[in-house]
Design an enzyme around this catalytic site. Sequence first.
Site, PDB file in Angstrom:
ATOM      1  CD  GLN A 118      -2.622   1.238   2.604  1.00 14.85           C
ATOM      2  OE1 GLN A 118      -2.064   1.294   3.696  1.00 14.85           O
ATOM      3  NE2 GLN A 118      -3.919   1.193   2.483  1.00 14.85           N
ATOM      4  CG  HIS A 186      -4.326   4.362   2.815  1.00 15.60           C
ATOM      5  ND1 HIS A 186      -5.696   4.370   3.003  1.00 15.60           N
ATOM      6  CD2 HIS A 186      -3.786   4.100   4.040  1.00 15.60           C
ATOM      7  CE1 HIS A 186      -5.959   4.123   4.285  1.00 15.60           C
ATOM      8  NE2 HIS A 186      -4.814   3.963   4.927  1.00 15.60           N
ATOM      9  CG  HIS A 189      -8.707   4.107   7.009  1.00 16.98           C
ATOM     10  ND1 HIS A 189      -7.887   3.038   7.324  1.00 16.98           N
ATOM     11  CD2 HIS A 189      -9.910   3.561   6.707  1.00 16.98           C
ATOM     12  CE1 HIS A 189      -8.578   1.907   7.215  1.00 16.98           C
ATOM     13  NE2 HIS A 189      -9.805   2.204   6.832  1.00 16.98           N
ATOM     14  CE1 TYR A 191      -2.561   7.925   6.935  1.00 16.89           C
ATOM     15  CE2 TYR A 191      -4.547   6.588   6.950  1.00 16.89           C
ATOM     16  CZ  TYR A 191      -3.329   6.941   7.518  1.00 16.89           C
ATOM     17  OH  TYR A 191      -2.904   6.328   8.665  1.00 16.89           O
TER      18      TYR A 191
HETATM   19  C1  FMN Z   1      -2.344  -1.348  14.206  1.00 18.66           C
HETATM   20  C2  FMN Z   1      -3.144  -1.073  12.961  1.00 18.66           C
HETATM   21  C3  FMN Z   1      -2.477  -0.594  11.833  1.00 18.66           C
HETATM   22  C4  FMN Z   1      -3.196  -0.336  10.667  1.00 18.66           C
HETATM   23  N1  FMN Z   1      -2.524   0.106   9.555  1.00 18.66           N
HETATM   24  C5  FMN Z   1      -3.213   0.324   8.400  1.00 18.66           C
HETATM   25  C6  FMN Z   1      -2.524   0.690   7.211  1.00 18.66           C
HETATM   26  O1  FMN Z   1      -1.290   0.777   7.162  1.00 18.66           O
HETATM   27  N2  FMN Z   1      -3.275   0.906   6.111  1.00 18.66           N
HETATM   28  C7  FMN Z   1      -4.637   0.752   6.097  1.00 18.66           C
HETATM   29  O2  FMN Z   1      -5.261   0.945   5.047  1.00 18.66           O
HETATM   30  N3  FMN Z   1      -5.302   0.353   7.197  1.00 18.66           N
HETATM   31  C8  FMN Z   1      -4.622   0.131   8.333  1.00 18.66           C
HETATM   32  N4  FMN Z   1      -5.283  -0.332   9.439  1.00 18.66           N
HETATM   33  C9  FMN Z   1      -6.710  -0.716   9.324  1.00 18.66           C
HETATM   34  C10 FMN Z   1      -6.826  -2.206   8.965  1.00 18.66           C
HETATM   35  O3  FMN Z   1      -6.311  -2.493   7.690  1.00 18.66           O
HETATM   36  C11 FMN Z   1      -8.275  -2.681   8.957  1.00 18.66           C
HETATM   37  O4  FMN Z   1      -8.992  -1.908   8.019  1.00 18.66           O
HETATM   38  C12 FMN Z   1      -8.909  -2.589  10.345  1.00 18.66           C
HETATM   39  O5  FMN Z   1      -8.040  -3.106  11.338  1.00 18.66           O
HETATM   40  C13 FMN Z   1     -10.254  -3.342  10.402  1.00 18.66           C
HETATM   41  O6  FMN Z   1     -10.099  -4.697  10.095  1.00 18.66           O
HETATM   42  P1  FMN Z   1     -10.123  -5.847  11.273  1.00 18.66           P
HETATM   43  O7  FMN Z   1     -11.423  -5.694  12.008  1.00 18.66           O
HETATM   44  O8  FMN Z   1     -10.006  -7.126  10.523  1.00 18.66           O
HETATM   45  O9  FMN Z   1      -8.948  -5.573  12.159  1.00 18.66           O
HETATM   46  C14 FMN Z   1      -4.596  -0.563  10.621  1.00 18.66           C
HETATM   47  C15 FMN Z   1      -5.246  -1.069  11.767  1.00 18.66           C
HETATM   48  C16 FMN Z   1      -4.538  -1.326  12.912  1.00 18.66           C
HETATM   49  C17 FMN Z   1      -5.274  -1.900  14.109  1.00 18.66           C
END
Ligand code: FMN
Length: 372
Positions: A118, A186, A189, A191
Amino acid sequence: MNSSQVLQVLGQPITLKLSGKIIPNRLYRSALSEYLGTFDSDNIEANGKPLPEYANFHKALADGDVGLICFGNIPVHRDYLQGPKNVILDASQVWEPVQALAPAIEAAKSKGGICLPQITFPGRQIPEHLNSTPLSSSDVQLSPCLGMTYGKPTPLSREGIQDLVKRFAWAAKTLADAGADGAVIHASHGYIFTQFLSPTVNRRTDEYGGSLENRARFLLETVHAIQKEVSTDRFVIGVKFNCHDFIEGGQTFEDECIVFKWLEDAGVDFFDITGGTYASPAWRGEPLSTYADFPSGPPGEGVFLRWAKEFKKISTRAIIGTTGGWRDRHYMERAIRMGEIDMCGFGRPLQENANFIKDLLLNKERKQERTW
Ligand SMILES: Cc1cc2nc3c(=O)[nH]c(=O)nc-3n(C[C@H](O)[C@H](O)[C@H](O)COP(=O)(O)O)c2cc1C
């Protein structure tokens, strides 16, 4: 439906149409910052070089049968990180990026899976302790949230936007040279691309602000610039995309549907559907229960499924996945079997257990409780 039939659905390969690349199953690791790059605030030129652990980490995911591995945030400008220890792709870094990235990409692909790192620019969401003078679409400052403060942004000039477009294209080409199957932009979120798409953050009056077409221009220019560097018949362009930002006056689902079609028509072949921003971190699940308009679905089902399946209905080609909240295998199987979406993505479950998908496919683990 018995568990071997469930596994047939989740274990079924799917082909990315433009590139012909095959994803061996329907389960992917969404982007999650690994924070496994070098970091020294006194020597920023050398920052962001993958540590050996970066390759080991992705090898463990590949060994865990992850069909598609998205690496977490890779900023395209070393002065504007998402967080300390990000791996960085910036043309002026002192280390050789192709050689440095290749081992982790090779590791991610070692069991036949697909690898889509990403690429990111944080804009106004850069933590103030890393950079107190961010760049954004406008000068609308982000109030403190997620335990951090953020500086007042300077609106990007047209030259600044073009510089970023080139940086994204260069990063994509570098990833292709290092062996990646593609890249995920990306655009979620909160960004930079959502800072342009959101009418509450983007107050510009030039060709990058105002109408939806103008607010989407930067993102579409980036997709076109990547295509010029790396053709979509060899390189997959993916987008992590908000269905909604869950902010009053912000990105609406209706607008996102229009932008989604523009992106698909432009050659985006994979969408990872999510939602929210730092100010309303829907991807963590909480706002869906706090916003009365968006009641939560059953525990263990993907929280953005109801929007992702609408994108799937209007899609003509791209693979549609959604990440956030998937914990119960039977909801995953049902959504894919019904053709509501093509794939299910995971963040935290794989962070906690690199074998989470393998266990699902081996029928070992039916359900993991949500941690919120
Ligand atoms: C510690 C952490 C780091 C994350 N880093 C990114 C990231 O680098 N890029 C991104 O698009 N989402 C990031 N996310 C969001 C996750 O990709 C994902 O959308 C989110 O955790 C929900 O999915 P889950 O319920 O399976 O955890 C991050 C989430 C967490 C908890």
